[in-house]
Design a protein around this motif. Structure first.
Motif, PDB file in Angstrom:
ATOM      1  N   ALA A  48       3.515 -12.762   2.298  1.00  0.00           N
ATOM      2  CA  ALA A  48       2.917 -12.650   0.966  1.00  0.00           C
ATOM      3  C   ALA A  48       3.191 -11.282   0.358  1.00  0.00           C
ATOM      4  CB  ALA A  48       1.416 -12.916   1.043  1.00  0.00           C
ATOM      5  N   ARG A  49       3.194 -10.239   1.172  1.00  0.00           N
ATOM      6  CA  ARG A  49       3.519  -8.902   0.647  1.00  0.00           C
ATOM      7  C   ARG A  49       4.963  -8.865   0.144  1.00  0.00           C
ATOM      8  NH1 ARG A  49       0.537  -7.444   5.096  1.00  0.00           N
ATOM      9  NH2 ARG A  49       2.375  -6.786   6.241  1.00  0.00           N
ATOM     10  N   LYS A  50       5.859  -9.571   0.836  1.00  0.00           N
ATOM     11  CA  LYS A  50       7.244  -9.662   0.356  1.00  0.00           C
ATOM     12  C   LYS A  50       7.297 -10.408  -0.980  1.00  0.00           C
ATOM     13  CE  LYS A  50      10.651 -10.503   3.206  1.00  0.00           C
ATOM     14  NZ  LYS A  50      11.480 -11.094   4.288  1.00  0.00           N
ATOM     15  N   ALA A  51       6.477 -11.444  -1.111  1.00  0.00           N
ATOM     16  CA  ALA A  51       6.436 -12.203  -2.361  1.00  0.00           C
ATOM     17  C   ALA A  51       5.911 -11.324  -3.499  1.00  0.00           C
ATOM     18  CB  ALA A  51       5.564 -13.453  -2.200  1.00  0.00           C
ATOM     19  N   VAL A  52       4.884 -10.526  -3.230  1.00  0.00           N
ATOM     20  CA  VAL A  52       4.343  -9.620  -4.246  1.00  0.00           C
ATOM     21  C   VAL A  52       5.407  -8.610  -4.666  1.00  0.00           C
ATOM     22  CG1 VAL A  52       2.659  -7.766  -4.664  1.00  0.00           C
ATOM     23  CG2 VAL A  52       1.919  -9.909  -3.580  1.00  0.00           C
ATOM     24  N   ALA A  53       6.121  -8.046  -3.699  1.00  0.00           N
ATOM     25  CA  ALA A  53       7.171  -7.077  -4.019  1.00  0.00           C
ATOM     26  C   ALA A  53       8.274  -7.724  -4.864  1.00  0.00           C
ATOM     27  CB  ALA A  53       7.765  -6.493  -2.735  1.00  0.00           C
ATOM     28  N   MET A  54       8.663  -8.940  -4.522  1.00  0.00           N
ATOM     29  CA  MET A  54       9.689  -9.647  -5.297  1.00  0.00           C
ATOM     30  C   MET A  54       9.194  -9.902  -6.714  1.00  0.00           C
ATOM     31  SD  MET A  54      12.729 -11.149  -5.295  1.00  0.00           S
ATOM     32  CE  MET A  54      13.162 -11.578  -3.629  1.00  0.00           C
ATOM     33  N   ALA A  55       7.956 -10.380  -6.841  1.00  0.00           N
ATOM     34  CA  ALA A  55       7.388 -10.654  -8.164  1.00  0.00           C
ATOM     35  C   ALA A  55       7.276  -9.369  -8.983  1.00  0.00           C
ATOM     36  CB  ALA A  55       6.022 -11.325  -8.019  1.00  0.00           C
ATOM     37  N   LYS A 112       8.133 -14.665 -19.066  1.00  0.00           N
ATOM     38  CA  LYS A 112       7.190 -13.720 -19.661  1.00  0.00           C
ATOM     39  C   LYS A 112       5.966 -13.481 -18.785  1.00  0.00           C
ATOM     40  CE  LYS A 112       8.448 -15.105 -24.322  1.00  0.00           C
ATOM     41  NZ  LYS A 112       8.015 -15.836 -25.501  1.00  0.00           N
ATOM     42  N   HIS A 113       5.664 -14.447 -17.918  1.00  0.00           N
ATOM     43  CA  HIS A 113       4.467 -14.338 -17.086  1.00  0.00           C
ATOM     44  C   HIS A 113       4.752 -14.896 -15.691  1.00  0.00           C
ATOM     45  CE1 HIS A 113      -0.197 -14.456 -17.152  1.00  0.00           C
ATOM     46  NE2 HIS A 113       0.259 -14.118 -15.958  1.00  0.00           N
ATOM     47  N   ILE A 114       4.521 -14.067 -14.683  1.00  0.00           N
ATOM     48  CA  ILE A 114       4.759 -14.442 -13.292  1.00  0.00           C
ATOM     49  C   ILE A 114       3.427 -14.514 -12.562  1.00  0.00           C
ATOM     50  CG2 ILE A 114       5.853 -13.765 -11.110  1.00  0.00           C
ATOM     51  CD1 ILE A 114       7.871 -12.120 -12.853  1.00  0.00           C
ATOM     52  N   LEU A 115       3.194 -15.613 -11.873  1.00  0.00           N
ATOM     53  CA  LEU A 115       2.031 -15.753 -11.004  1.00  0.00           C
ATOM     54  C   LEU A 115       2.506 -15.615  -9.569  1.00  0.00           C
ATOM     55  CD1 LEU A 115      -0.974 -16.520 -10.447  1.00  0.00           C
ATOM     56  CD2 LEU A 115      -0.177 -18.904 -10.331  1.00  0.00           C
ATOM     57  N   VAL A 116       1.896 -14.711  -8.808  1.00  0.00           N
ATOM     58  CA  VAL A 116       2.238 -14.568  -7.393  1.00  0.00           C
ATOM     59  C   VAL A 116       0.967 -14.774  -6.576  1.00  0.00           C
ATOM     60  CG1 VAL A 116       2.049 -12.032  -7.447  1.00  0.00           C
ATOM     61  CG2 VAL A 116       3.336 -13.140  -5.609  1.00  0.00           C
ATOM     62  N   ALA A 117       1.069 -15.624  -5.570  1.00  0.00           N
ATOM     63  CA  ALA A 117      -0.067 -15.902  -4.692  1.00  0.00           C
ATOM     64  C   ALA A 117       0.068 -15.071  -3.425  1.00  0.00           C
ATOM     65  CB  ALA A 117      -0.108 -17.396  -4.345  1.00  0.00           C
ATOM     66  N   THR A 118      -1.064 -14.532  -2.964  1.00  0.00           N
ATOM     67  CA  THR A 118      -1.034 -13.720  -1.754  1.00  0.00           C
ATOM     68  C   THR A 118      -2.219 -14.050  -0.856  1.00  0.00           C
ATOM     69  OG1 THR A 118      -0.958 -11.477  -0.852  1.00  0.00           O
ATOM     70  CG2 THR A 118      -2.241 -11.778  -2.872  1.00  0.00           C
TER      71      THR A 118
END
Length: 173
Positions: free
Chosen positions: A15-22, A3-9
């Motif tokens: 990190a931009r890839k992680a944000v896109a995945m999240a 229900k809630h995803i935390l993404v660190a950048t």
């Protein structure tokens, strides 16, 4: 159920890839997304330069903090040197820009509910604390790809988060 995803950048390509995945996961699952940037206490200019490898962030931060500076520095290290002691303000503005751009990217992908946070502290400890605070079901982080002896001796933020998180962790390569 997530229900809630935390993404660190930190503004890096990983990190931009992680944000896109999240953001994609948030869109698909209808999950809320919190984007976090951590400002390390006592950050030196050389360390801070790793936070924003992109030239456009140097231009944006310099335009806000040193609008009359000419020529515009090409790197964060040069910008911090030109600041004459205003590194704290620049690091804060940089953090704000990083999460704002990540949020814009997440929204453009289709994430509906996106919050941003900029917090001081140790990277891994702060990610874990914010995950607990927002009741995250999933933490998404980019991998720096520390290898060999350096990775074994120092470890990485993603390794520490994986080892100590109370929820699932997705490491994006």
């Amino acid at each position: 159920m997530i229900k809630h995803i935390l993404v660190a950048t930190d503004g890096s390509a990983k990190a931009r890839k992680a944000v896109a995945m999240a953001a994609n996961l948030g869109k698909t699952l209808g999950a809320r997304l919190t984007i976090l940037h951590v400002i390390m206490h006592g950050l030196r200019a050389e360390e801070a330069s790793r936070l924003a490898e992109e030239e456009y962030l140097v231009r944006r931060v310099s335009a806000v903090t040193l609008p009359d500076l000419q020529p515009i520095p090409e790197t964060m290290v040069n910008l911090f040197r030109a600041s004459h002691g205003e590194v704290g303000e620049m690091v804060s503005i940089l953090g704000d820009r990083i999460v704002e751009e990540a949020a814009d990217s997440a929204r453009s992908i289709g994430a509906d509910s996106v919050d941003v946070r900029v917090e001081p502290g140790d990277y891994a400890e702060t990610i874990l604390a914010v995950a607990d605070e927002v009741d995250a079901d999933l933490i998404v982080v980019g991998s720096r790809g520390l290898g060999g002896l350096r990775g074994l001796l120092v470890g990485s933020v993603s390794q520490k988060v994986v080892q100590h998180a109370d929820c699932s962790v997705l490491v994006v390569r």
